[in-house]
Design an enzyme around this catalytic site. Structure first.
Site, mmCIF file in Angstrom:
data_model
loop_
_atom_site.group_PDB
_atom_site.id
_atom_site.type_symbol
_atom_site.label_atom_id
_atom_site.label_comp_id
_atom_site.label_asym_id
_atom_site.label_seq_id
_atom_site.Cartn_x
_atom_site.Cartn_y
_atom_site.Cartn_z
ATOM 1 N N LYS A 196 -6.989 -1.970 5.729
ATOM 2 C CA LYS A 196 -7.700 -2.486 6.908
ATOM 3 C C LYS A 196 -7.020 -2.049 8.198
ATOM 4 O O LYS A 196 -7.667 -1.667 9.152
ATOM 5 C CB LYS A 196 -7.764 -4.020 6.830
ATOM 6 C CG LYS A 196 -8.584 -4.667 7.940
ATOM 7 C CD LYS A 196 -10.051 -4.353 7.806
ATOM 8 C CE LYS A 196 -10.899 -4.942 8.907
ATOM 9 N NZ LYS A 196 -12.212 -4.262 8.981
ATOM 10 N N LYS A 226 -19.626 4.800 6.354
ATOM 11 C CA LYS A 226 -19.758 3.536 5.598
ATOM 12 C C LYS A 226 -20.061 3.850 4.141
ATOM 13 O O LYS A 226 -19.479 3.249 3.252
ATOM 14 C CB LYS A 226 -20.878 2.651 6.172
ATOM 15 C CG LYS A 226 -20.576 1.911 7.442
ATOM 16 C CD LYS A 226 -19.667 0.706 7.296
ATOM 17 C CE LYS A 226 -18.229 1.047 7.501
ATOM 18 N NZ LYS A 226 -17.719 1.229 8.811
ATOM 19 N N TRP A 252 0.895 -1.162 0.000
ATOM 20 C CA TRP A 252 0.000 0.000 0.000
ATOM 21 C C TRP A 252 0.933 1.212 0.000
ATOM 22 O O TRP A 252 1.664 1.429 0.970
ATOM 23 C CB TRP A 252 -0.879 -0.026 1.243
ATOM 24 C CG TRP A 252 -1.982 0.983 1.263
ATOM 25 C CD1 TRP A 252 -3.215 0.861 0.680
ATOM 26 C CD2 TRP A 252 -1.980 2.256 1.936
ATOM 27 N NE1 TRP A 252 -3.976 1.989 0.938
ATOM 28 C CE2 TRP A 252 -3.235 2.852 1.707
ATOM 29 C CE3 TRP A 252 -1.056 2.946 2.692
ATOM 30 C CZ2 TRP A 252 -3.583 4.097 2.211
ATOM 31 C CZ3 TRP A 252 -1.392 4.198 3.201
ATOM 32 C CH2 TRP A 252 -2.651 4.751 2.949
ATOM 33 N N ASN A 300 7.058 -4.393 5.976
ATOM 34 C CA ASN A 300 5.803 -3.753 6.348
ATOM 35 C C ASN A 300 6.138 -2.777 7.465
ATOM 36 O O ASN A 300 6.857 -3.145 8.392
ATOM 37 C CB ASN A 300 4.819 -4.833 6.839
ATOM 38 C CG ASN A 300 3.480 -4.252 7.224
ATOM 39 O OD1 ASN A 300 3.202 -3.085 6.940
ATOM 40 N ND2 ASN A 300 2.645 -5.052 7.852
ATOM 41 N N GLY A 301 5.674 -1.535 7.369
ATOM 42 C CA GLY A 301 5.975 -0.544 8.406
ATOM 43 C C GLY A 301 6.546 0.696 7.774
ATOM 44 O O GLY A 301 6.293 0.982 6.599
HETATM 45 C C1 AGP Z 1 -13.742 1.355 9.161
HETATM 46 O O1 AGP Z 1 -14.713 1.025 8.232
HETATM 47 C C2 AGP Z 1 -12.550 1.963 8.585
HETATM 48 N N1 AGP Z 1 -11.927 1.120 7.626
HETATM 49 C C3 AGP Z 1 -11.604 2.728 9.478
HETATM 50 O O2 AGP Z 1 -12.240 3.930 9.799
HETATM 51 C C4 AGP Z 1 -11.147 2.064 10.786
HETATM 52 O O3 AGP Z 1 -12.213 1.971 11.676
HETATM 53 C C5 AGP Z 1 -10.008 2.883 11.391
HETATM 54 O O4 AGP Z 1 -8.924 2.907 10.507
HETATM 55 C C6 AGP Z 1 -9.568 2.354 12.735
HETATM 56 O O5 AGP Z 1 -9.104 1.057 12.667
HETATM 57 P P1 AGP Z 1 -8.901 0.180 13.951
HETATM 58 O O6 AGP Z 1 -10.215 0.009 14.603
HETATM 59 O O7 AGP Z 1 -8.328 -1.104 13.445
HETATM 60 O O8 AGP Z 1 -7.943 0.918 14.836
#
Ligand code: AGP
Length: 614
Positions: free
Chosen positions: A609, A490, A77, A103-104
Site C-alpha cells: 500500500k 486497476k 514485504w 520498517n524502512g
Molecule cells: C494504486 O492502486 C497503487 N497501489 C499504486 O500505484 C499507488 O497509487 C502508488 O504506489 C502511489 O502511492 P501513493 O499515492 O501512496 O504515493
C-alpha cells in the site's frame, strides 16, 4: 510496506500483536513474526506467507507461551533477501540479547555488516535490518542500557527506519525510534502500544503520540519518555484522534475495495461542502497558503506523483492548463529526480501521494524543496512524512484506504485538483462564466456517481463475461487518457491480466499490430469534444482488425450499439468533469473480474500500500 506493532501491558500480548498486524495487512507483506518477553526471556515465532500461518503456529504452541509482559511484531514485504523465516523479523544480535523489528531501509548495511563481521558478529539473514540488532548489541556491551545503546547506534545508520527494540536484559520496556518511516505510540491506561499506523492501535486507545525523526522513546507499561539524540528530554504531546472504525471495517461488503468504491459519492460531497456554497462566489481553499500575487504570476506548475496518484496528476494538468491558463508538467516522481534545470525558486511543485510515505515521491519533493520551490502536498494522510516538506497541505479527506488498489483516494485527489484549478483560475480572474458552470456541475457529481454505482449488477455481469480475456488494450484521448491508464492499472493490479493503455491516436503507430479477436479494446468516449469523433475512428480501426470493442461512455447515440460489443453507460457529463465519473465503471470492472477469478482483491500479490523504497 512492512508493518510494526509493539505492546507493553497486561492484555494477552500475542493476541494484541497479531490483531494489530492484521489491521496492517493492507500495507503488503509476505511473512510475519513476533517476539514475546515471557518467563524472563525473549521467545521468537515466525511464519512465511499469510498472517494466518503465524496465528496457527501460535495456537499450536500455546502451552509454550506463558504470560508475556510485552512483545513486538512485524509483517515483512521482502526487499533484501527472499521471503523466508530466516529473513522474517524480528531479528536478533549474535547472542540474542537484542531483538528488533524494522520498517524502512538501511542504505549502508553492507559497509556496517563488513565491520560488524570483523568484530565477530555472526549474521543469520540476508536482510539490511539485522545489522541494526548487532550494532545496538555492540553498543549495549558498553552502555548496559538499551536506550543509550540505541542512541549511540543511530548516528551510524543511513537510510530510513522505524525500529521497535527489546533487550533480553530489560524486562519492562520497548525502545522505539523513527526516521523517515511512520511510527506512532498509542497511550493506554496501564498499557502502551506502538505501531506503523492508526488501525493497529484503535482497539487499545485513541490517544496518540506522533514521534518526530530521531527521537528515542522508552515505552513502558505506565509511561512513555522521549529524548532526542543529544539526551535532551522532549515534552510528550498526546493527541486524541477520532477513531475511524468505519474505515477499518468492511461494513458488510465482501472486500474493502468494493466498500471504498461505494464511499466515493459521499467523499466528493464532503469535499465540496464548505468549499463551493454559492457558485457565484469564489471557491474557498484556505489550505493554500501561497500568496495571491505569487499565484497570479506563476508561469509553470509541476506535478509529481506515482501510480494512481500520477494519473490524478495527469488529469490535474489538463485542469490547470484549461481553467487557469498555466502551463503544467507532470512527471513520475521516480523520473523527476533525473530532470535538470526544471525546478527553481520560482516553481510551484504539487506532490500527490495517498499515503504520504511513498519513497519515490518524498525523494522528488526533497529535491524540489532544495531548489527552493514552493511545495503543495495533496495527500490522504496529513500526518505523514511527505507533509514535512510541504508549504501547503491539501488533505483529500478520503478516510483510511485499506485496499491496496487505490480508488476513493484517487477520486478525492481528483476533486482536490479540480478545486485547486478553479481556485487558481479565480485568483487569476480567468473565465468567470465557465467557472460558474463548472462549479454547478461539480455539485451534481455525487448523485451521478450514485447512479453509476446503482447499476453495479449490470457492470458485474458484463465484467464476468470479460474475465476470459488474457490481454486488454485501453485507449483514450485528452483528459480521458489518464482514466484509460488508471482503468488498465486497476485491472493489472488486482486481476494480473495484461492491460496496456495508449493514447487512442497512438494505436495505429504500433500497438494495432497486437489486435485480433482475443485482444479487446476498451475506450473512453465523452461527446462534446473533438476527441470524441477521433476516438470513434480509432475504435473502428480496431474493429477492422476483429478486436472486440468495449466502451465507457455518456453518449446516447444509438449507433454506438452497432459498433461496440459492450457499452458501460454513464450519465451525461461535460468532457472536463467526466474523469470523476468514467473511472467508476473501470474500478468496478477490475473489481468484478478479479473477484470472479477468485484473486485476493484487497491484497494483490507483490504489491504494497505504501511503497517506502525507491
Ligand atoms: C494504486 O492502486 C497503487 N497501489 C499504486 O500505484 C499507488 O497509487 C502508488 O504506489 C502511489 O502511492 P501513493 O499515492 O501512496 O504515493
Amino acid at each position: 510496506m512492512c508493518g510494526i506493532v509493539g505492546y507493553v501491558g497486561d492484555a494477552n500480548v500475542q493476541e494484541v500483536l497479531v490483531n494489530g498486524l492484521k489491521t496492517l495487512k493492507y500495507r503488503g507483506y509476505d511473512s510475519a513474526g513476533i517476539a514475546l518477553f515471557d518467563e524472563g526471556k525473549i521467545k521468537i515465532y515466525k511464519a512465511t506467507g499469510k498472517l494466518e500461518n503465524l496465528s496457527n503456529k501460535l495456537l499450536n504452541l500455546n502451552s509454550e507461551i506463558k504470560k508475556p509482559s510485552m512483545g513486538i511484531g512485524h509483517i515483512r514485504w521482502a526487499t533484501h533477501g527472499v521471503a523466508n523465516e530466516i529473513n522474517a523479523h524480528p531479528h536478533t544480535s549474535t547472542t540474542g540479547d537484542i531483538v528488533l523489528v524494522h520498517n524502512g531501509i538501511i542504505e549502508n548495511f553492507k559497509e556496517l555488516k563488513a565491520e560488524l563481521e570483523k568484530q565477530g558478529c555472526v549474521f543469520k539473514s540476508q536482510t539490511d535490518t539485522e545489522v541494526v540488532a548487532h550494532l545496538i548489541s555492540e553498543e549495549y556491551k558498553k552502555t548496559k542500557n538499551l536506550k543509550d545503546a540505541v542512541k549511540n547506534a543511530l548516528p551510524k545508520l543511513m537510510g530510513a527506519y522505524a525500529l521497535c527494540i527489546m533487550s533480553a536484559n530489560e524486562s519492562d520496556k520497548i525502545v522505539v525510534v523513527r526516521k523517515n518511516a511512520p511510527l506512532i505510540i498509542g497511550v493506554g491506561d496501564g498499557e502502551n502500544i506502538v505501531a506503523s499506523d492508526i488501525p493497529a492501535i484503535v482497539s487499545t486507545t485513541s490517544n496518540i503520540i506522533y514521534l518526530n525523526d530521531e527521537e528515542v522513546a522508552v515505552v513502558k507499561k505506565d509511561s512513555v519518555e522521549i529524548e532526542n539524540l543529544n539526551g535532551e528530554k522532549v515534552p510528550v504531546k498526546v493527541v486524541r484522534i477520532s477513531i475511524e472504525t468505519d474505515a477499518i471495517s468492511k461494513m458488510g461488503y465482501k472486500h474493502y475495495m468494493l466498500k471504498e468504491i461505494h464511499e466515493q459519492p459521499n467523499i466528493v460531497r464532503n469535499l465540496l461542502c464548505g468549499r463551493i456554497g454559492d457558485v457565484n462566489q469564489p471557491i474557498k481553499l484556505d489550505e493554500v497558503k501561497i500568496s495571491r500575487d505569487v499565484l497570479k504570476n506563476l508561469s509553470k506548475i509541476q506535478i509529481i506523483a506515482c501510480g494512481t496518484s500520477l494519473h490524478a496528476g495527469q488529469i490535474g494538468r489538463y485542469l490547470i492548463e484549461d481553467l487557469a491558463g498555466v502551463s503544467c508538467e507532470v512527471e513520475a516522481a521516480s523520473e523527476y529526480i533525473y530532470r535538470k534545470n526544471t525546478t527553481d525558486a520560482n516553481s510551484l511543485v504539487i506532490a500527490i501521494s495517498q499515503s504520504g510515505e511513498t519513497a519515490d515521491t518524498i525523494t522528488a519533493v526533497k529535491q524540489a524543496k532544495e531548489k527552493g520551490a514552493y511545495i503543495i502536498v495533496i495527500t490522504n494522510r496529513p500526518d505523514s512524512n511527505i507533509t514535512r516538506y510541504a508549504d501547503s497541505i491539501l488533505n483529500v479527506n478520503a478516510g483510511i484506504e485499506v485496499s491496496v488498489a487505490a480508488t476513493k483516494s484517487y477520486t478525492a485527489q481528483l476533486l482536490t485538483l479540480y478545486l485547486f484549478a478553479i481556485y487558481l483560475a479565480e485568483v487569476k480572474d480567468e473565465g468567470k462564466d465557465k467557472l460558474v458552470n463548472i462549479k454547478k456541475e461539480l455539485l451534481s457529481i455525487p448523485t451521478k456517481m450514485e447512479e453509476i454505482l446503482s447499476s453495479e449488477s449490470d457492470i458485474e455481469k458484463k465484467a464476468d463475461a470479460l474475465s476470459k480475456y488474457k490481454n486488454f488494450v485501453y485507449i483514450g484521448r485528452g483528459i480521458n487518457l489518464p482514466t484509460a491508464m488508471e482503468g488498465a492499472l486497476k485491472l493489472k493490479e488486482i486481476s494480473y491480466i495484461n492491460a496496456n493503455a495508449y493514447p487512442a491516436g497512438e494505436l495505429k503507430h504500433g500497438p494495432i499490430a497486437l489486435l485480433d479477436e482475443n485482444m479487446p479494446v476498451v475506450s473512453v468516449l465523452i461527446p462534446g469534444h473533438i476527441s470524441y469523433d477521433k476516438t470513434i475512428s480509432n475504435c473502428e480501426e480496431a474493429k477492422a482488425r476483429n478486436a472486440k470493442l468495449i466502451t465507457v461512455t455518456s453518449s446516447n447515440d444509438e449507433n454506438l450499439k452497432k459498433l461496440f460489443d459492450v457499452i458501460f453507460k454513464i450519465p451525461e457529463v461535460s468532457d472536463l468533469l467526466s474523469p470523476l465519473l468514467t473511472v467508476l465503471p473501470f474500478q468496478l470492472i477490475a473489481y468484478h473480474i478479479s473477484n470472479f477469478l477468485g484473486k485476493d482483491v484487497d491484497q494483490p500479490r507483490n504489491l504494497a500500500k505504501s511503497v517506502t523504497v525507491e
